[in-house]
Design an enzyme around this catalytic site. Sequence first.
Site, mmCIF file in Angstrom:
data_model
loop_
_atom_site.group_PDB
_atom_site.id
_atom_site.type_symbol
_atom_site.label_atom_id
_atom_site.label_comp_id
_atom_site.label_asym_id
_atom_site.label_seq_id
_atom_site.Cartn_x
_atom_site.Cartn_y
_atom_site.Cartn_z
ATOM 1 N N LYS A 1 0.824 -1.202 0.000
ATOM 2 C CA LYS A 1 0.000 0.000 0.000
ATOM 3 C C LYS A 1 0.862 1.257 0.000
ATOM 4 O O LYS A 1 0.438 2.309 -0.455
ATOM 5 C CB LYS A 1 -0.916 -0.012 1.224
ATOM 6 C CG LYS A 1 -1.966 -1.120 1.156
ATOM 7 C CD LYS A 1 -2.725 -1.223 2.470
ATOM 8 C CE LYS A 1 -3.651 -2.440 2.454
ATOM 9 N NZ LYS A 1 -4.165 -2.761 3.786
ATOM 10 N N ARG A 2 2.048 1.137 0.535
ATOM 11 C CA ARG A 2 2.919 2.304 0.600
ATOM 12 C C ARG A 2 3.395 2.704 -0.797
ATOM 13 O O ARG A 2 3.420 3.861 -1.151
ATOM 14 C CB ARG A 2 4.117 2.006 1.503
ATOM 15 C CG ARG A 2 4.627 3.242 2.245
ATOM 16 C CD ARG A 2 5.971 2.996 2.905
ATOM 17 N NE ARG A 2 7.046 3.347 1.990
ATOM 18 C CZ ARG A 2 7.970 2.514 1.527
ATOM 19 N NH1 ARG A 2 7.986 1.307 1.892
ATOM 20 N NH2 ARG A 2 8.898 2.915 0.695
#
Length: 493
Positions: free
Chosen positions: A265-266
């Site tokens: 997700k980063r």
Amino acid sequence: MNEVKKTQRTRVAPSPTGDPHVGTAYQALFDVAWVRQQGGQFVLRIEDTDQNRLVAGSEQQIYDSLRWLGLDPDESPEVGGAYGPYRQSERLDTYRPYVEQLLAAGHAYYCWCSAERLKELRAEQEAAKVSETGYDRLCYHLLLEHGADKVREVRSQLPGFSEMPVVRMLVPEDAPLSFTDLIRGSVNAPFPDDQVILKADGFPTYHLAVVVDDHLMGITTVVRGEEWISSTPKHLLLYRWLGWEPPAFAHMPLLRNTDHSKISKRKNPAARLLWFREQGYLPEALLNFLQLLGYPPVREDSEMATLSEFVAHFDWAKISTVGPVFDTGKLDWLNGAYIRALDDTELAHRIAIYEAERGRPLDEHTVAVLTAAVPIIKERITLLSDALPMIDYLLLPAAELVIADDARAALPENTAQIVSAAVAALETLTDWNPSAIQDALRSALVETLGLKPKVAFNPIRTAIAGRKVSPPLFESMAILGQPECQARLSRLI
RNA sequence: GUCCCUGUCGUCCAGAGGUCUAGGACCCAGCCCUUUCAAGGCUGUAACGGCGGUUCGAAUCCGCUCGGGGAUACCA
């Protein structure tokens, strides 16, 4: 011939530790394809055995996003089912007897080694660059030496003792190291460490819970990410010890970031399943896109295919073993294509719902304008979120329409003349529709004034839309209505 | 470090010894259509990681090498 075909049951088992991950949808899609083709059940189980990582609301988001995608589970904590509870935190009593059984049979043992000791041990092994890593079986050796009655006491005298013990698997030399995978065929996996199966807090680890639950819930096919291949021997061992038949395994390739690392997700906002809905993607487009990752198109003439077409053609062997890069470029194209394929009324409806979900419910006037404008914007938008900004000029009264600087700068010197002619030509127009407007303007500007269409219509567009680029001009004018158009044109005289 | 998985255009997929001067889709570029922007149509750029071997013949088989990924937790 008279063999009864086993009902296929498969499951998706996300952990409620934050926004649902796109990988969950990816696996759910293939789960569903298999199970629908076979006429079985798709089960959703919540794997919440890590109490430290739970995130409030996450579970609900999992249900919501699967529903949004049309991948509703047949059984889940939400809808129930015959094999519940479907939340591992509610099954603690279920796991305990199996731990006792393994302990009694000598397949597992208590371990009091503290986290610190384990950490040091690992550091030492790393520094020594030994090939054999993992737990050193200190507690197991003490058990052999001193017996079950004394082992705790003896262990407590040694450093690195922790009050609450864990239970570890006693992995034997002949642990199964290879298995058959539906996607990869024969697969080898590493020799397992003495894996913890019951944590100090009384919760089982994934390894124990997954085996017990899959068996008890009658799961016949386990679909999970490739990262689990190396843990499979542990699971196979548990099946052997417990005397259960293991399910079939399908280890899906792992989605990757554009830098080829495991999707996160980063690094990739699209790793969040909710992102797609927020951005204005259509669930059917996302599903189609996911289906294309690691899997060839089901049709020869097009990469677009419905879920039922996918289900009909689905075959485990066709799944690629290479982790696809999760690059949403093709999704944008697919989304546009799905939008264009939508019925006008349906599209207007979807846009309205989307805006309402984003906290911007549409008023009656906006809905009316949007509905009228859908035909001229549907082939121009790729996301549902593109719609309203594209028709902003249709929603404002003439006085509030701002003419963009670049549009104003591009206005020719004779703008007033052109616009005046347009106003005059439109004044007498009784039939206010796109082609009548076009005819009137063409006749007045192109034929009478002898202007090139480009020169003639650009200023009109700027007057009407306030910008150089807009959806079709005459249709826009028709939607706006005669008085409004005249008011807009007059501002440029 | 060790173990496991894996390697065709920028990306997603075809290709399962000759039909491959490697095909499709997305992206990108150009052209056509056109009052703008799109959509649509057409054309184009672009890949078998490397080295050996097997074979009459290899993207397809084998070995090595290089590269990528995953695992190695009282996380899943």
